[in-house]
Design a protein around this motif. Sequence first.
Motif, PDB file in Angstrom:
ATOM      1  N   LEU A 189      -0.555 -17.563 -46.586  1.00  0.00           N
ATOM      2  CA  LEU A 189      -1.257 -18.752 -46.413  1.00  0.00           C
ATOM      3  C   LEU A 189      -2.842 -18.069 -46.324  1.00  0.00           C
ATOM      4  O   LEU A 189      -3.746 -18.661 -46.894  1.00  0.00           O
ATOM      5  CB  LEU A 189      -1.082 -19.607 -45.231  1.00  0.00           C
ATOM      6  N   GLY A 190      -3.300 -17.127 -45.340  1.00  0.00           N
ATOM      7  CA  GLY A 190      -4.401 -16.577 -44.932  1.00  0.00           C
ATOM      8  C   GLY A 190      -5.147 -15.946 -46.121  1.00  0.00           C
ATOM      9  O   GLY A 190      -6.100 -16.602 -46.452  1.00  0.00           O
ATOM     10  N   PRO A 191      -4.528 -15.086 -46.827  1.00  0.00           N
ATOM     11  CA  PRO A 191      -5.545 -14.457 -47.999  1.00  0.00           C
ATOM     12  C   PRO A 191      -5.408 -15.248 -49.276  1.00  0.00           C
ATOM     13  O   PRO A 191      -6.456 -15.272 -49.965  1.00  0.00           O
ATOM     14  CB  PRO A 191      -4.963 -12.872 -48.089  1.00  0.00           C
ATOM     15  N   MET A 192      -4.187 -16.233 -49.540  1.00  0.00           N
ATOM     16  CA  MET A 192      -4.350 -16.863 -50.819  1.00  0.00           C
ATOM     17  C   MET A 192      -5.471 -17.918 -50.601  1.00  0.00           C
ATOM     18  O   MET A 192      -6.091 -18.270 -51.590  1.00  0.00           O
ATOM     19  CB  MET A 192      -2.789 -17.327 -50.787  1.00  0.00           C
ATOM     20  N   ARG A 193      -5.540 -18.535 -49.562  1.00  0.00           N
ATOM     21  CA  ARG A 193      -6.537 -19.481 -49.405  1.00  0.00           C
ATOM     22  C   ARG A 193      -8.021 -18.852 -49.325  1.00  0.00           C
ATOM     23  O   ARG A 193      -8.771 -19.377 -50.274  1.00  0.00           O
ATOM     24  CB  ARG A 193      -6.487 -20.230 -48.059  1.00  0.00           C
ATOM     25  N   TYR A 194      -8.133 -17.771 -48.820  1.00  0.00           N
ATOM     26  CA  TYR A 194      -9.260 -17.053 -48.990  1.00  0.00           C
ATOM     27  C   TYR A 194      -9.829 -16.650 -50.213  1.00  0.00           C
ATOM     28  O   TYR A 194     -10.701 -17.056 -50.909  1.00  0.00           O
ATOM     29  CB  TYR A 194      -9.114 -15.646 -48.007  1.00  0.00           C
ATOM     30  N   LYS A 220      -0.843 -15.576 -39.212  1.00  0.00           N
ATOM     31  CA  LYS A 220      -1.619 -16.110 -40.153  1.00  0.00           C
ATOM     32  C   LYS A 220      -0.564 -16.553 -41.475  1.00  0.00           C
ATOM     33  O   LYS A 220      -1.207 -17.113 -42.455  1.00  0.00           O
ATOM     34  CB  LYS A 220      -2.907 -15.710 -40.412  1.00  0.00           C
ATOM     35  N   ALA A 221       0.464 -15.953 -41.291  1.00  0.00           N
ATOM     36  CA  ALA A 221       1.362 -16.244 -42.429  1.00  0.00           C
ATOM     37  C   ALA A 221       2.854 -17.059 -41.856  1.00  0.00           C
ATOM     38  O   ALA A 221       2.893 -17.017 -40.701  1.00  0.00           O
ATOM     39  CB  ALA A 221       2.059 -14.884 -42.978  1.00  0.00           C
TER      40      ALA A 221
END
Lengths: 289, 289
Positions: A114-119, A142-143
């Motif tokens: 979720l963290g980097p995909m949103r980023y 954050k995953a």
Amino acid sequence: MRGLAIAASLLLAGCASAPAEMATTPPPPAPPPAEAAKPPVALQYLYGSPEAAVAVRATNARIADYGVWRIKERPKDSVVLAPGATMDAPAFEPCGDKPFAAVFDADETLIWNLGPMRYFAQEGTSFDPKVWDQWEKTGAGKAVAMPGTVEMVSKLRAAGIAVIANTNRSAANAKGSEDTLRAAGLGDFKHGETLFLMGDDAGGSSKDGRRATIASKYCVIILGGDQLGDFSQQFNVKDLPAAQRMALATSATALWDKGWFLFPNPVYGPWEKLGWDDAFPSDKNWEPK
Amino acid sequence: MRGLAIAASLLLAGCASAPAEMATTPPPPAPPPAEAAKPPVALQYLYGSPEAAVAVRATNARIADYGVWRIKERPKDSVVLAPGATMDAPAFEPCGDKPFAAVFDADETLIWNLGPMRYFAQEGTSFDPKVWDQWEKTGAGKAVAMPGTVEMVSKLRAAGIAVIANTNRSAANAKGSEDTLRAAGLGDFKHGETLFLMGDDAGGSSKDGRRATIASKYCVIILGGDQLGDFSQQFNVKDLPAAQRMALATSATALWDKGWFLFPNPVYGPWEKLGWDDAFPSDKNWEPK
């Protein structure tokens, strides 16, 4: 997202034949962040929809049920293809009296990033390997475990089946990935024992060598992944229709849901090289009058 | 694609509570067609990837196997919820000695709507109900049966199970939809007998009334769809986390893959109203240093 997805698929899926082509294609212009009032549909669906949650949880339930059932009688073979075996002439690593294992990809198979995909999506930036490297190092907490994954992993372990991850995350970041899986509630994965990473052998992004290493020590009854490369490197050919024919061959059909389990991931994958005429056969073109 | 998907989900899924909210939201500016060198990732994945083909065909195989197995002993109940029944207190329509049936949504469940999906995406236009109306009338030959669907439908029919479509296509366009399903190789669907359409009753886009009508004549052993509204209208609430809780409740979990079968569709759905914080819980936000 197109740039993100292509690069991510190369990194995460190990699509060996694609990089040369991809590297020469400039990423499309990033949309200004202000436009993105909502996430792209693929991300809304995978990470937010009740439908994807149901589909993923049902897949995890099938895996757990299958695992518990499968070990009632010792199978002769692993579901890992033997070196050189193809779907036309499938042959498998022998089980012998080795302990049982289930082998999973990590990203978008055990955990949602979720963290980097949103980023990436919110910034409107392409996938950036340097950012991803930081994510591998610092992403713990954050995953999230995917729906039903904690229960699936627990059921397999309780039945005496080792749960192993085989991922194209980097061996240099082993601790970060161990921490990320543990923080997601998935328990302990230990590099070299139950966690296999890119760099562990000379195979690069191909997971075949690591699968062979695992199958030399375990009777692998389950492979789980979101891309065909999680089952055999032979699917990672440039010609996607050929990969599809192999994946739908009788010998492969005998394995889907019966040892090989596929999770939905419309966010990134080797299929991102598909053009309009690849995804939509031209004889199906239609337009209103 | 966002506009397309929202409007399509309203039309095709019958998300009863959403239109009021949606109607007030202007569609985002359409990207210029020149930018779209490739289809959006959700379309590449669903209509073009080997992974989606494998997932859909495996779902169809599960349906066919389940159907053949299920009728070996006559079930007491249909898998259609009785009027007023909820997932907290599930109750089902009785089977009696009625003939067996399997009931499917049509769009993105039996057929892929390649014609208009490519058209909308390539033009960069929002979903247009007038264009869709033309599609229902004239699309025969430009939609395809999904992977394994022809085989699944044939197996069910060969076992003596009636195959019925319950779709939010319009009753006014019954002939066009009959022609479209036949041209896709799925055989005969006859309006009022094996094809149920929006406008057949006063329920609008809710499929519950039509499901009840079908269950009054048939012992429904299978429901198949790409959205939760294909199983019960109760899932079409504005509050998607509540819908998800219902869909993951124990009573629903007992039905997924055991009477209720869900196909992947990341291209459109009621989940398109999800914002960033809905799809990505804020405690999972992360960014690189």
